[in-house]
Design a protein around this motif. Structure first.
Motif, PDB file in Angstrom:
ATOM      1  N   ILE A  29      50.475  56.669  48.479  1.00  8.38           N
ATOM      2  CA  ILE A  29      50.282  55.545  47.558  1.00  8.38           C
ATOM      3  C   ILE A  29      51.223  54.415  47.971  1.00  8.38           C
ATOM      4  N   PRO A  30      50.783  53.186  47.767  1.00  5.82           N
ATOM      5  CA  PRO A  30      51.666  52.057  48.116  1.00  5.82           C
ATOM      6  C   PRO A  30      52.819  51.990  47.118  1.00  5.82           C
ATOM      7  N   ARG A  31      53.922  51.452  47.565  1.00  5.51           N
ATOM      8  CA  ARG A  31      55.116  51.377  46.757  1.00  5.51           C
ATOM      9  C   ARG A  31      54.975  50.392  45.610  1.00  5.51           C
ATOM     10  N   ASN A  32      54.039  49.468  45.733  1.00  8.85           N
ATOM     11  CA  ASN A  32      53.951  48.426  44.732  1.00  8.85           C
ATOM     12  C   ASN A  32      52.972  48.730  43.605  1.00  8.85           C
ATOM     13  N   VAL A  33      52.586  50.012  43.421  1.00  5.53           N
ATOM     14  CA  VAL A  33      51.660  50.343  42.336  1.00  5.53           C
ATOM     15  C   VAL A  33      52.379  50.235  41.012  1.00  5.53           C
ATOM     16  N   ASN A  34      51.580  49.962  40.002  1.00  2.00           N
ATOM     17  CA  ASN A  34      52.138  49.822  38.664  1.00  2.00           C
ATOM     18  C   ASN A  34      52.188  51.178  37.952  1.00  2.00           C
ATOM     19  N   ALA A  35      52.850  51.150  36.791  1.00  2.00           N
ATOM     20  CA  ALA A  35      52.904  52.365  35.966  1.00  2.00           C
ATOM     21  C   ALA A  35      51.507  52.722  35.473  1.00  2.00           C
ATOM     22  N   GLY A  36      51.210  54.011  35.474  1.00  2.23           N
ATOM     23  CA  GLY A  36      49.896  54.480  35.048  1.00  2.23           C
ATOM     24  C   GLY A  36      48.907  54.604  36.167  1.00  2.23           C
ATOM     25  N   HIS A  37      49.369  54.380  37.358  1.00  3.16           N
ATOM     26  CA  HIS A  37      48.483  54.503  38.506  1.00  3.16           C
ATOM     27  C   HIS A  37      48.104  55.977  38.711  1.00  3.16           C
ATOM     28  N   LEU A  38      46.778  56.221  38.924  1.00  7.63           N
ATOM     29  CA  LEU A  38      46.285  57.577  39.181  1.00  7.63           C
ATOM     30  C   LEU A  38      46.595  57.958  40.601  1.00  7.63           C
ATOM     31  N   VAL A  39      47.512  58.923  40.710  1.00  9.37           N
ATOM     32  CA  VAL A  39      47.883  59.374  42.042  1.00  9.37           C
ATOM     33  C   VAL A  39      46.810  60.330  42.575  1.00  9.37           C
ATOM     34  N   THR A  40      46.474  61.331  41.836  1.00  9.45           N
ATOM     35  CA  THR A  40      45.439  62.298  42.204  1.00  9.45           C
ATOM     36  C   THR A  40      45.116  63.152  40.968  1.00  9.45           C
ATOM     37  N   LYS A  41      44.168  64.016  41.120  1.00  5.40           N
ATOM     38  CA  LYS A  41      43.774  64.921  40.030  1.00  5.40           C
ATOM     39  C   LYS A  41      43.663  66.342  40.568  1.00  5.40           C
ATOM     40  N   VAL A  42      44.396  67.223  39.940  1.00  2.00           N
ATOM     41  CA  VAL A  42      44.317  68.641  40.308  1.00  2.00           C
ATOM     42  C   VAL A  42      43.115  69.252  39.569  1.00  2.00           C
ATOM     43  N   ARG A  43      42.209  69.812  40.344  1.00  2.00           N
ATOM     44  CA  ARG A  43      41.017  70.411  39.764  1.00  2.00           C
ATOM     45  C   ARG A  43      41.077  71.931  39.943  1.00  2.00           C
ATOM     46  N   ALA A  44      40.727  72.644  38.870  1.00  2.00           N
ATOM     47  CA  ALA A  44      40.762  74.127  38.895  1.00  2.00           C
ATOM     48  C   ALA A  44      39.591  74.687  38.076  1.00  2.00           C
ATOM     49  N   TYR A  45      39.294  75.947  38.341  1.00  2.00           N
ATOM     50  CA  TYR A  45      38.163  76.616  37.672  1.00  2.00           C
ATOM     51  C   TYR A  45      38.575  78.049  37.336  1.00  2.00           C
ATOM     52  N   GLY A  58      44.715  67.492  34.241  1.00  2.00           N
ATOM     53  CA  GLY A  58      45.314  67.682  35.558  1.00  2.00           C
ATOM     54  C   GLY A  58      45.543  66.384  36.328  1.00  2.00           C
ATOM     55  N   GLN A  59      45.415  65.247  35.680  1.00  2.00           N
ATOM     56  CA  GLN A  59      45.616  63.965  36.348  1.00  2.00           C
ATOM     57  C   GLN A  59      47.110  63.689  36.504  1.00  2.00           C
ATOM     58  N   ILE A  60      47.482  63.241  37.714  1.00  2.00           N
ATOM     59  CA  ILE A  60      48.868  62.853  38.007  1.00  2.00           C
ATOM     60  C   ILE A  60      48.917  61.335  38.062  1.00  2.00           C
ATOM     61  N   ARG A  61      49.751  60.747  37.225  1.00  2.00           N
ATOM     62  CA  ARG A  61      49.898  59.305  37.190  1.00  2.00           C
ATOM     63  C   ARG A  61      51.375  58.934  37.288  1.00  2.00           C
ATOM     64  N   THR A  62      51.565  57.660  37.683  1.00  2.00           N
ATOM     65  CA  THR A  62      52.937  57.146  37.775  1.00  2.00           C
ATOM     66  C   THR A  62      53.397  56.732  36.405  1.00  2.00           C
ATOM     67  N   LEU A  63      54.714  56.997  36.157  1.00  2.00           N
ATOM     68  CA  LEU A  63      55.301  56.610  34.879  1.00  2.00           C
ATOM     69  C   LEU A  63      55.910  55.203  34.922  1.00  2.00           C
ATOM     70  N   ARG A  64      56.272  54.786  36.125  1.00  2.00           N
ATOM     71  CA  ARG A  64      56.861  53.456  36.295  1.00  2.00           C
ATOM     72  C   ARG A  64      56.595  52.968  37.713  1.00  2.00           C
ATOM     73  N   SER A  65      56.989  51.790  37.985  1.00  2.00           N
ATOM     74  CA  SER A  65      56.859  51.227  39.349  1.00  2.00           C
ATOM     75  C   SER A  65      57.962  51.777  40.235  1.00  2.00           C
ATOM     76  N   PHE A  66      57.689  51.830  41.488  1.00  2.00           N
ATOM     77  CA  PHE A  66      58.680  52.322  42.443  1.00  2.00           C
ATOM     78  C   PHE A  66      59.719  51.247  42.708  1.00  2.00           C
ATOM     79  N   THR A  67      60.940  51.665  42.996  1.00  2.00           N
ATOM     80  CA  THR A  67      62.028  50.756  43.374  1.00  2.00           C
ATOM     81  C   THR A  67      62.417  51.034  44.815  1.00  2.00           C
ATOM     82  N   GLU A  68      63.289  50.185  45.302  1.00  2.00           N
ATOM     83  CA  GLU A  68      63.708  50.333  46.683  1.00  2.00           C
ATOM     84  C   GLU A  68      64.540  51.594  46.883  1.00  2.00           C
ATOM     85  N   THR A  69      65.125  52.024  45.799  1.00  6.19           N
ATOM     86  CA  THR A  69      66.006  53.197  45.949  1.00  6.19           C
ATOM     87  C   THR A  69      65.258  54.517  45.847  1.00  6.19           C
ATOM     88  N   ASP A  70      64.013  54.469  45.368  1.00  5.97           N
ATOM     89  CA  ASP A  70      63.245  55.707  45.258  1.00  5.97           C
ATOM     90  C   ASP A  70      62.931  56.244  46.628  1.00  5.97           C
TER      91      ASP A  70
END
Length: 817
Positions: free
Chosen positions: A585-601, A631-643
């Protein structure tokens, strides 16, 4: 030597009587009654006659037909041999103890045989042997006689008594040789020979004032026996007129049970002499029986005869009283007259009922008219007072019918019997005579109705339902069936077996086993809910009667799911035994960005298939969030330079089973700097987001339509429930479907030991109580049965909508991938 001679003579008498009885046995019987004759005091075991031969009975069947004597105390004197049919003496017989009369001593025996019932009457005559000597009531007799007694005068003498009868009784009297007196014999009313002293020559007191005579009584036995009486005659001075009765014989009629004190007769006698020689007194004659003294009282002065004791017609129908009338002269002169009292019968005896029971047990399939018992009715009264009618006092399936002989009845079945309706009858038999007033008697005969196999085994419910958890241990009991048979004993012993609808059981032998005696069903294999969800079989219940009867019941088996499947990770893709994926994912995504979704059965259903997602390991808790349900993984905040540029997320996927199963997936998130390539990627993501939004729009429309249909179905259900009765048909049970949906199912919580209706939004407290078996849901009563059928009815209506919702969710999930 005399004892040996007597014993030899007794043997001769016995042998003669035995030969005579044999001759009687061989004589043709001209009447329905057989008569034998034996002498008294024969040895015990002496054969009287062969009844079976004389009645033409089969000797081989005598025991089976219960050949016996049914004559009360008579069976103690005689018994029958069931091996050869002979009637023999059981106890020593003394004729004088049995028969108190001078006539023939006849004993009537009733002989009964069964199958079929026959009652024969045997008459045994006990003949007398000369075993008693004549005897007088007193040893010496003192007689006073006036000297002017006319020649030819008669004086009654005591009658000698001999207990023997017939030829062995007293035949004659003999007086010792003398010139003044002779003996005269006269037959009395009782058949006895009464001696009288006859004066042959005028007495002279001055020549001889006393005469001593010997009177000898001789019987007719062989050899003869005798007894003597000393007669001492005192000659008195003259009293030359004797009393004279107004009548020689008085005859009166007297009712039995007349009260004491009642005047029966008045004897009147006169004497023309004067003074004490003309005063008369009345006494009983010497030969009056002792019983007369007990029953009647004679006034010595007036000659009145009164009732003293109890008068019973059945004991004696007539009394003959010899009255002696004497004056008070010296010597007294006397005469005699006779009073004959005839007793009139009144109805004072109740009928007597004698029950000869064939069997107290009657089969319930006995045909109408089957003879159960024979009843003999007797009444000691005579005439109309002794006529008896017999009947039953209750309305029962039995009736009384007249038998061959008078006053005998047979108790027969009037209609068919049913042991299941009434297994026991107390039959009250009432006999009433025709007297006025009538007297009656009753007796109770208890009859047991035996069972025949006329009832099939019955199951309480049909069909039966069995709920069984998958993964059951092989061989453990899972269910029990029980049938009831109204019959008893062997006819009610039930055996069980499993069959198919075509009455075979081969296909069920590998699945199930049933205990043939208890009806407990055991599973022979492990059932898998994911392979089979329900099946059906039949249980056949057969009783042990002959012929046996049977019935069957349908058993519907429903397999319940258990949490036996581990969640399967669909995304990220499994590789080398682990699920791991890399997301950039790009570093400049905003909070709430959908990173991926874990799917299971999860192949399980309900709580067992309801999956929850959680972060087991994350490098920075402030950067990422995981939706618990999607199972959705989302960002809680924006990334910083120190992350950091790379983050590792370990996601735990577990189901909601009682013992939950889980799987893990690893997602590596790489944070990259934004470039042109990522711009293109953003465009692609935007297009993808737009497509997902379109899919979401369509999904919302579909879910809305399904919801409207769902609400309409609820309204229809409420209307149907209000308009129909509480008795739901079990047909809805067949429409139940366990297809693995996550939205609605019935599950079992082992911790609480309860069944629950569960779903993603359902309260855990919604439960169903289990049955007695740990792995079986049993609904024993109608209320639970109805509620279960209602739930199945709801499932049958709403399950298609739930399945549609589930399919829509799966379709949307695939499109979102």
């Amino acid at each position: 030597m005399m004892e040996d001679g007597g014993q030899r003579r007794r043997w001769e008498y016995c042998w003669t009587a035995f030969c005579f009885s044999l001759l009687l046995c061989f004589e043709p019987q001209v009447s329905a009654q057989i008569r034998y004759s034996i002498p008294e005091e024969v040895k015990e075991g002496s054969v009287v006659g062969n009844i079976a031969k004389d009645l033409s009975l089969d000797v081989a069947l005598l025991k089976h037909r219960r050949f016996r004597i049914v004559s009360g105390f008579m069976d103690t004197l005689f018994q029958v041999n069931q091996n050869n049919g002979a009637l023999f003496v059981h106890e020593k017989i003394d004729r004088e103890e049995i028969c108190d009369s001078n006539g023939a001593c006849l004993l009537n025996l009733k002989i009964a045989v069964e199958n079929p019932l026959e009652v024969h009457y045997i008459e045994v005559e006990i003949t007398d042997v000369n075993d008693h000597s004549p005897s007088f009531p007193e040893k010496d007799l003192h007689v006073e006689m006036a000297e002017n007694t006319l020649k030819g005068a008669r004086f009654d003498l005591p009658t000698a008594r001999d207990l023997d009868v017939g030829m062995n009784s007293i035949r004659s009297y003999k007086l010792n040789q003398n010139e003044f007196f002779d003996i005269e014999i006269r037959d009395s009313e009782y058949g006895e020979k009464s001696p009288f002293l006859l004066l042959q020559k005028t007495l002279d007191r001055e020549s001889q004032d006393k005469h001593v005579l010997t009177l000898t009584a001789i019987d007719g036995g062989n050899p003869t026996k005798s007894g003597t009486l000393n007669i001492i005659i005192t000659v008195l001075d003259v009293n030359d007129n004797r009393p004279v009765c107004s009548r020689d014989t008085y005859t009166v009629m007297l009712k039995e049970n007349t009260s004491p004190g009642f005047v029966v007769a008045y004897v009147n006698a006169t004497d023309p002499d004067e003074g004490v020689n003309g005063e008369v007194e009345y006494t009983y004659g010497r030969n009056v029986l002792r019983k007369v003294h007990d029953i009647f009282e004679l006034d010595k002065v007036t000659g009145k005869i009164r009732v003293k004791g109890k008068i019973d017609f059945e004991e004696n129908e007539m009394y003959s009283l010899n009255i002696k009338v004497s004056d008070k002269g010296r010597p007294p002169m006397n005469t005699d007259c006779r009073v004959i009292i005839k007793i009139v019968d009144i109805n004072d005896n109740e009928p007597e009922i004698e029950v000869t029971s064939l069997s107290n047990i009657v089969s319930e399939d006995a045909k109408p008219g089957t003879v159960i018992s024979l009843i003999s009715i007797t009444d000691k009264d005579s005439g109309i007072n002794g006529k008896v009618v017999c009947g039953l006092s209750m309305n029962l399936p039995f009736e009384m019918k007249p038998y061959v002989q008078q006053n005998m009845y047979s108790l027969v079945t009037k209609e068919s019997l049913d042991r299941e309706v009434a297994s026991h009858y107390d039959i009250i038999i009432t006999a009433t005579d025709l007297g006025n007033p009538a007297l009656s008697a009753s007796t109770t005969l208890s009859i047991e109705v035996s069972d025949v196999n006329d009832n099939k085994p019955q199951f309480s419910y049909s069909p039966l339902e069995m709920y069984l958890f998958e993964n059951n241990p092989p061989g453990a009991s899972v269910f029990a069936v029980s049938a009831i048979d109204k019959d008893i004993n062997e006819n009610a012993i039930i055996t069980y077996q499993i069959i198919r609808s075509d009455q075979t059981q081969n296909d069920m032998d590998s699945f199930l086993n049933i205990n043939s005696e208890t009806g407990v069903i055991s599973a022979l294999k492990i059932f898998d809910f994911e392979t089979i969800k329900k099946f059906q079989f039949y249980v056949l219940a057969t009783d042990s009667g002959s012929p046996s009867l049977s019935s069957n019941v349908t058993v519907n088996v429903f397999i319940l799911d258990q949490n036996d499947n581990v969640p399967v990770i669909l995304h990220p893709v499994m590789a080398n035994g682990s699920a791991e994926g890399v997301e950039e994912i790009p570093r400049n995504v905003n909070a709430g960005h959908l990173v991926t979704k874990v799917r299971a059965y999860d192949a399980d259903i309900g709580y067992n298939g309801w999956l929850l997602f959680s972060l087991q390991e994350v490098s920075d808790h402030s950067l990422f969030s995981l939706d618990r349900y999607t199972g959705q993984i989302r960002t809680l905040r924006s990334f910083t330079e120190t992350d950091e540029a790379q983050h590792k997320l370990v996601i735990l996927v577990k189901d909601n089973g009682n013992v939950s199963l889980s799987a893990t997936a690893t997602v590596i998130v790489k944070v990259v700097e934004p470039k042109e390539a990522f711009a293109a990627s953003d465009v692609t993501n935007a297009v993808k987001d737009e497509e997902e939004n379109n899919v979401t729009f369509y999904l919302i429309i579909t879910l809305g339509s399904v919801s409207v249909l769902f609400i309409i179905s609820i309204i229809v259900l409420i209307v149907m429930q209000c308009s129909k009765s509480n008795d739901y048909s079990s047909k809805y049970l067949q429409d139940m479907n366990y297809d693995g949906t996550l939205c609605h199912s019935i599950q079992y919580r082992s911790g609480d030991k309860r069944y629950m209706l569960v779903g993603p939004r359902m309260s855990i407290g919604s439960t169903l109580a289990p049955g007695r078996n740990r792995n079986t849901l049993v609904i024993p009563d109608r209320r639970r049965r109805d509620s279960g059928e209602t739930r199945r009815f709801i499932n049958s209506i709403f399950e298609p909508q739930i399945k549609d919702i589930h399919q829509c969710l799966q379709t949307a999930e695939l499109l979102l991938r």
